[in-house]
Scaffold this motif. Structure first.
Motif, short mmCIF file in Angstrom:
data_model
loop_
_atom_site.label_atom_id
_atom_site.label_comp_id
_atom_site.label_asym_id
_atom_site.label_seq_id
_atom_site.Cartn_x
_atom_site.Cartn_y
_atom_site.Cartn_z
N ILE A 121 0.85 -1.19 0.00
CA ILE A 121 0.00 0.00 0.00
C ILE A 121 0.89 1.24 0.00
O ILE A 121 1.86 1.34 0.75
N ILE A 122 0.51 2.19 -0.82
CA ILE A 122 1.20 3.48 -0.93
C ILE A 122 0.21 4.57 -0.56
O ILE A 122 -0.98 4.45 -0.82
N ARG A 123 0.73 5.61 0.07
CA ARG A 123 -0.13 6.76 0.36
C ARG A 123 0.44 7.98 -0.33
O ARG A 123 1.65 8.11 -0.52
N VAL A 124 -0.46 8.89 -0.70
CA VAL A 124 -0.08 10.17 -1.28
C VAL A 124 -0.40 11.22 -0.22
O VAL A 124 -1.50 11.26 0.32
N SER A 125 0.60 12.05 0.09
CA SER A 125 0.42 13.02 1.17
C SER A 125 1.11 14.34 0.84
O SER A 125 1.88 14.44 -0.12
N TYR A 126 0.82 15.34 1.67
CA TYR A 126 1.46 16.65 1.55
C TYR A 126 1.54 17.26 2.94
O TYR A 126 0.92 16.76 3.89
#
Length: 188
Positions: free
Chosen positions: A54-59
């Motif tokens: 699982i990969i997450r996209v964040s800022y």
């Protein structure tokens, strides 16, 4: 590799020669939990297909808080599309939240596929459209719901993710504190 080919065939047809060409351009990449696939401030230079993990996209928001925008799991492509296509620095982090195994295409390999395989761009356009629709479906309900409903919706939408990623990332995605998420989990 067969998972990738099966996925692509849902969006268009490919002959044996084209499939062999795709396989030739893909390389396997293993990411440890916490490793970045791409980072803010850098130009994204590869496209990945998640075989496992699982990969997450964040800022980071203006207060310096790490905010999870969404998760990407198995049998999906991962790329910071704006950065990759337009060759501009990314504003987001794309990070493994579990150990991940991906098939990766460099920018040059991706362009070679586009220039060589008739219909490749149409396949990519359909995949991109599906991804954008999924993003909208995931984000839209979160805006109007209370925290408990958002968590229940998350469990419904991401049944395979809730027990595999850190609660802090789920709380960030839901726009609540980890302690609030703990209270919600205890109450249901």
């Amino acid at each position: 590799m067969e998972k990738l080919i099966d996925y692509l065939l849902h969006f268009g047809s490919l002959n044996d020669q084209q499939i062999a060409f795709i396989k030739k351009h893909a390389t396997e990449l293993l990411l440890n939990e916490g490793d970045y696939f791409s980072e803010a401030g850098k130009v994204a230079n590869r496209v990945g297909f998640i075989l496992d993990g699982i990969i997450r996209v964040s800022y980071y928001n203006k207060n310096g808080e790490d905010v999870t925008r969404y998760f990407i799991d198995e049998d999906n492509f991962v790329v910071d599309l704006n950065s990759f296509d337009n060759r501009i620095p990314s504003s987001e982090y794309v990070q493994a939240v579990t150990e991940c195994k991906l098939l990766v295409f460099s920018k040059k390999s991706w362009e070679d596929l586009s220039h060589t395989i008739l219909g490749w761009d149409a396949i990519v356009a359909k995949i991109t459209s599906k991804g954008l629709l999924q993003k909208i479906e995931r984000i839209s309900p979160l805006i109007a719901e209370d925290a408990t409903t958002r968590y229940l919706t998350f469990l419904d939408r991401y049944p395979g993710i809730a027990n595999r990623v850190a609660l802090v990332f789920i709380a960030s995605y839901l726009g609540i504190t980890p302690s609030s998420l703990s209270r919600i989990r205890r109450s249901i």
